[in-house]
Design an enzyme around this catalytic site. Structure first.
Site, mmCIF file in Angstrom:
data_model
loop_
_atom_site.group_PDB
_atom_site.id
_atom_site.type_symbol
_atom_site.label_atom_id
_atom_site.label_comp_id
_atom_site.label_asym_id
_atom_site.label_seq_id
_atom_site.Cartn_x
_atom_site.Cartn_y
_atom_site.Cartn_z
ATOM 1 N N ASP A 113 4.045 0.556 12.408
ATOM 2 C CA ASP A 113 2.756 0.044 11.927
ATOM 3 C C ASP A 113 2.479 -1.370 12.438
ATOM 4 O OD1 ASP A 113 2.907 1.644 8.661
ATOM 5 O OD2 ASP A 113 2.391 2.384 10.649
ATOM 6 N N CYS A 143 -4.650 13.104 12.405
ATOM 7 C CA CYS A 143 -4.849 11.666 12.242
ATOM 8 C C CYS A 143 -4.933 11.065 13.640
ATOM 9 C CB CYS A 143 -3.663 11.097 11.474
ATOM 10 S SG CYS A 143 -3.942 9.392 11.060
ATOM 11 N N ARG A 159 -4.399 10.805 3.700
ATOM 12 C CA ARG A 159 -3.260 11.672 4.005
ATOM 13 C C ARG A 159 -2.204 11.605 2.910
ATOM 14 N NH1 ARG A 159 -0.912 14.004 8.154
ATOM 15 N NH2 ARG A 159 1.367 13.902 8.193
ATOM 16 N N ARG A 219 -9.149 0.023 3.969
ATOM 17 C CA ARG A 219 -8.250 0.977 3.310
ATOM 18 C C ARG A 219 -6.925 0.316 2.950
ATOM 19 N NH1 ARG A 219 -6.940 6.163 6.495
ATOM 20 N NH2 ARG A 219 -5.493 6.185 4.752
ATOM 21 N N LYS A 227 0.845 -1.197 0.000
ATOM 22 C CA LYS A 227 0.000 0.000 0.000
ATOM 23 C C LYS A 227 0.882 1.249 0.000
ATOM 24 C CE LYS A 227 -1.715 1.710 4.025
ATOM 25 N NZ LYS A 227 -1.405 3.129 4.241
ATOM 26 N N ASN A 228 1.894 1.280 0.862
ATOM 27 C CA ASN A 228 2.664 2.507 1.043
ATOM 28 C C ASN A 228 3.627 2.784 -0.099
ATOM 29 O OD1 ASN A 228 1.173 2.987 3.261
ATOM 30 N ND2 ASN A 228 2.724 2.345 4.738
ATOM 31 N N ARG A 245 0.633 15.118 13.310
ATOM 32 C CA ARG A 245 1.412 14.678 12.135
ATOM 33 C C ARG A 245 1.759 15.907 11.299
ATOM 34 N NH1 ARG A 245 -1.060 9.224 9.797
ATOM 35 N NH2 ARG A 245 1.031 9.001 8.931
ATOM 36 N N PRO A 246 2.735 16.689 11.772
ATOM 37 C CA PRO A 246 3.109 17.925 11.069
ATOM 38 C C PRO A 246 3.726 17.619 9.701
ATOM 39 C CG PRO A 246 4.686 17.430 12.789
ATOM 40 C CD PRO A 246 3.579 16.435 12.941
ATOM 41 N N ILE A 247 3.776 18.619 8.841
ATOM 42 C CA ILE A 247 4.443 18.451 7.534
ATOM 43 C C ILE A 247 5.498 19.540 7.336
ATOM 44 C CG2 ILE A 247 2.497 17.261 6.441
ATOM 45 C CD1 ILE A 247 1.879 19.939 5.018
ATOM 46 N N ASP A 248 6.040 20.028 8.464
ATOM 47 C CA ASP A 248 7.040 21.102 8.386
ATOM 48 C C ASP A 248 8.264 20.707 7.556
ATOM 49 O OD1 ASP A 248 7.244 19.334 10.734
ATOM 50 O OD2 ASP A 248 9.123 20.386 11.081
ATOM 51 N N GLN A 249 8.668 19.452 7.596
ATOM 52 C CA GLN A 249 9.861 19.034 6.844
ATOM 53 C C GLN A 249 9.596 19.027 5.345
ATOM 54 O OE1 GLN A 249 12.875 18.511 8.489
ATOM 55 N NE2 GLN A 249 11.588 19.394 10.104
HETATM 56 C C1 EPZ Z 1 4.264 6.913 6.818
HETATM 57 O O1 EPZ Z 1 3.526 7.997 7.336
HETATM 58 C C2 EPZ Z 1 3.288 5.760 6.629
HETATM 59 N N1 EPZ Z 1 2.249 6.165 5.691
HETATM 60 C C3 EPZ Z 1 2.656 5.392 7.957
HETATM 61 O O2 EPZ Z 1 1.855 4.242 7.725
HETATM 62 C C4 EPZ Z 1 3.760 5.022 8.942
HETATM 63 O O3 EPZ Z 1 3.160 4.774 10.207
HETATM 64 C C5 EPZ Z 1 4.753 6.180 9.063
HETATM 65 O O4 EPZ Z 1 5.267 6.506 7.764
HETATM 66 C C6 EPZ Z 1 5.938 5.850 9.959
HETATM 67 O O5 EPZ Z 1 6.563 4.687 9.495
HETATM 68 C C7 EPZ Z 1 2.491 6.033 4.366
HETATM 69 O O6 EPZ Z 1 3.560 5.580 3.952
HETATM 70 C C8 EPZ Z 1 1.370 6.423 3.449
HETATM 71 P P1 EPZ Z 1 6.542 10.083 8.823
HETATM 72 P P2 EPZ Z 1 4.222 9.475 7.353
HETATM 73 O O7 EPZ Z 1 6.539 11.377 8.079
HETATM 74 O O8 EPZ Z 1 5.047 9.627 6.127
HETATM 75 C C9 EPZ Z 1 7.199 13.328 12.231
HETATM 76 C C10 EPZ Z 1 -0.123 3.019 7.623
HETATM 77 O O9 EPZ Z 1 -0.797 2.482 8.500
HETATM 78 N N2 EPZ Z 1 7.199 14.345 11.160
HETATM 79 O O10 EPZ Z 1 7.627 9.098 8.568
HETATM 80 O O11 EPZ Z 1 3.168 10.465 7.625
HETATM 81 C C11 EPZ Z 1 5.842 12.672 12.430
HETATM 82 O O12 EPZ Z 1 5.035 13.459 13.273
HETATM 83 C C12 EPZ Z 1 0.435 4.394 7.863
HETATM 84 O O13 EPZ Z 1 0.178 2.496 6.524
HETATM 85 C C13 EPZ Z 1 7.494 15.667 11.469
HETATM 86 O O14 EPZ Z 1 7.736 16.008 12.625
HETATM 87 O O15 EPZ Z 1 5.160 9.345 8.627
HETATM 88 C C14 EPZ Z 1 6.204 11.346 13.048
HETATM 89 O O16 EPZ Z 1 6.384 11.513 14.444
HETATM 90 C C15 EPZ Z 1 0.027 4.930 9.228
HETATM 91 N N3 EPZ Z 1 7.505 16.589 10.469
HETATM 92 C C16 EPZ Z 1 7.556 11.002 12.413
HETATM 93 O O17 EPZ Z 1 8.047 12.228 11.856
HETATM 94 C C17 EPZ Z 1 7.233 16.259 9.162
HETATM 95 O O18 EPZ Z 1 7.265 17.155 8.291
HETATM 96 C C18 EPZ Z 1 7.470 9.987 11.292
HETATM 97 O O19 EPZ Z 1 6.466 10.423 10.403
HETATM 98 C C19 EPZ Z 1 6.939 14.907 8.867
HETATM 99 C C20 EPZ Z 1 6.934 13.960 9.873
#
Ligand code: EPZ
Length: 429
Positions: free
Chosen positions: A305, A117, A93, A397, A22-23, A122-126
């Site tokens: 996950d 979520c 998302r 999903r 999926k991912n 789940r910020p997107i600042d990066q």
């Molecule tokens: C991906 O989400 C996966 N989703 C998630 O799977 C998975 O749980 C997660 O990675 C962690 O492995 C998809 O691939 C579609 P991250 P993502 O950005 O990309 C912080 C599922 O069930 N962060 O790696 O959103 C964030 O808050 C889903 O399949 C920032 O601080 O996760 C978190 O604590 C659920 N700033 C950490 O990084 C940012 O700009 C990891 O998040 C981005 C992230």
């Protein structure tokens, strides 16, 4: 709404074929808009997140032809729309990956700010920091993120947080930037590597995917390509943990064992017999389960996950286990429901103490999100008696044919509407 009716005290046994990731799929589908030629994708999981993503592509003008349950052909042609449908984008998302791919194709993109979520903040600042480093102007107004760039120029970007989403979004944008982009402190998940392989097959020049530094030399023209999506390591791990938790004997097939090393190691620590073959992993419980400490980390660590299913397994171990969720703040949505089934779990911040040896009782339970939903189904299969699981639209999903695969392994699980009682299929063990 639909529910699952599950009878417990089942030992899963037999073989299960694992679907495409999926991912990986939800990262590769938005990348299709980079070309105007035809792309063929194979081994796509037939799940709602992929259906939503393909509908979003159609609202952008991509023509899509289904060539089988798990194969589609997509021809973007000369798209012009840079704002995917709001209603569809809000449903998932990962549609924020259209920021990177539409910015790369058109120098513009407009997507809604992704919703909060149930996994905590789940910020997107990066993501946004990287887009502006590449030269994009970002305006956030009326709940929308509006990006524009006359020209994307390669940059040296150091992520403050290891983020799969930010890594993917910035790979997409940098793939069409002028010159070289170096992304540091990036995620190393197999899904990142699969996307890099897809982009390179389209003509990109991406090196280092799977390590913590990725180098991307931008290109102008992307070609059509045929690509097979990698197997879903999270689905595979879910079935491996379900087999162990139900004290069963299961072979998960069509997997890449390398992607599952953290799960294999953890299962062996609990005393489970794990036999690894080139494209399959066999799980067999041959003695009482031992407690084990489970800590989640970015790949190649134990995946967040699989923390919910992992916790369910540990409720069946003889003794105290400590679970530490290092990736998300407070990703313990499954705990309250498990406690209603008799599990003895105590959460303190990022840590959960799991007192094993408790036999679970069937109960009416609610799936709060995709992965804790799968975990609760595992708990229901272990429990004594019948459970009714609501909220199963979350499971639809991300798991293809979930109940059919479980029935194929001997589970007693049936999808019912919430109004009828529904008799169980066959005789519970
Ligand atoms: C991906 O989400 C996966 N989703 C998630 O799977 C998975 O749980 C997660 O990675 C962690 O492995 C998809 O691939 C579609 P991250 P993502 O950005 O990309 C912080 C599922 O069930 N962060 O790696 O959103 C964030 O808050 C889903 O399949 C920032 O601080 O996760 C978190 O604590 C659920 N700033 C950490 O990084 C940012 O700009 C990891 O998040 C981005 C992230």
């Amino acid at each position: 709404m639909e529910n699952y009716l599950v009878n417990g005290k089942v030992k899963l046994s037999g073989n299960v074929k694992i679907s495409g990731s999926k991912n990986a799929a939800v990262a590769i589908l938005p990348a299709v808009v980079l070309t105007s030629e035809t792309v063929a994708l194979e081994n796509l999981p037939d799940i709602n997140d992929v259906r939503t993503m393909t509908k979003i592509l159609e609202t952008l003008g991509v023509s899509i032809r289904r060539r089988g349950r798990n194969t589609i052909e997509l021809t973007p042609g000369n798209l012009a729309k840079i704002a995917p449908s709001y209603e569809l984008v809000k449903k998932m998302r990962a549609s924020y990956y259209f920021m990177g791919s539409l910015l790369a194709r058109y120098g513009r993109a407009e997507v809604p700010i992704p919703g909060g979520c149930d996994l905590g903040p789940r910020p997107i600042d990066q993501h946004l920091k990287g887009f502006s480093a590449l030269g994009a102007e970002i305006n956030i107004e009326q709940g929308m993120i509006k990006l524009s760039a006359n020209k994307l120029v390669g940059a040296h970007i150091y992520l403050d947080v290891v983020s799969i989403g930010a890594t993917i979004n910035l790979m997409l944008a940098a793939s069409a930037a002028e010159g070289r982009t170096v992304l540091e402190n990036v995620a190393k998940e197999p899904e990142i590597v699969d996307l890099a392989n897809f982009l390179n097959a389209m003509g990109s020049s991406i090196k280092g995917a799977g390590t913590d530094v990725i180098r991307i030399d931008g290109i102008k023209k992307f070609s059509g390509v045929r690509h097979t999506v990698i197997p879903d390591r999270i689905e595979a791990g879910t079935f491996m943990l379900a087999a162990a938790a139900t004290k069963g004997n299961v072979s998960v097939e069509d997997v890449i064992p390398k992607h599952l090393e953290a799960i294999t190691a953890k299962l062996r620590e609990t005393g489970v017999k794990v036999i690894v073959e080139p494209e399959k992993i066999k799980i067999e419980v041959v003695k009482p389960l031992l407690p084990s400490d489970l800590k989640t980390f970015p790949y190649p660590g134990f995946p967040t996950d699989l923390q919910p299913p992992g916790m369910v397994l540990l409720t069946a171990a003889d003794g105290l286990s400590v679970v530490t969720e290092n990736v998300f703040d407070g990703r313990y949505n499954q705990v309250d429901e498990l406690k209603r089934m008799g599990a003895r779990i105590k959460v303190e911040g990022r840590t959960a103490l799991v007192e094993g040896g408790s036999s679970l009782q069937g109960a009416p339970i609610n799936a709060p999100d995709l992965r804790s939903g799968a975990a609760l189904i595992i708990a229901a299969m272990m429990a004594d008696g019948e459970s009714r699981v609501s909220g199963i639209e979350h499971i639809d999903r991300g798991y293809e044919n979930f109940e059919q695969k479980l029935v194929g392994l001997g589970a007693s699980i049936k999808r019912v509407n919430h109004i009828n009682s529904g008799q169980m299929p066959g005789n519970p063990e």
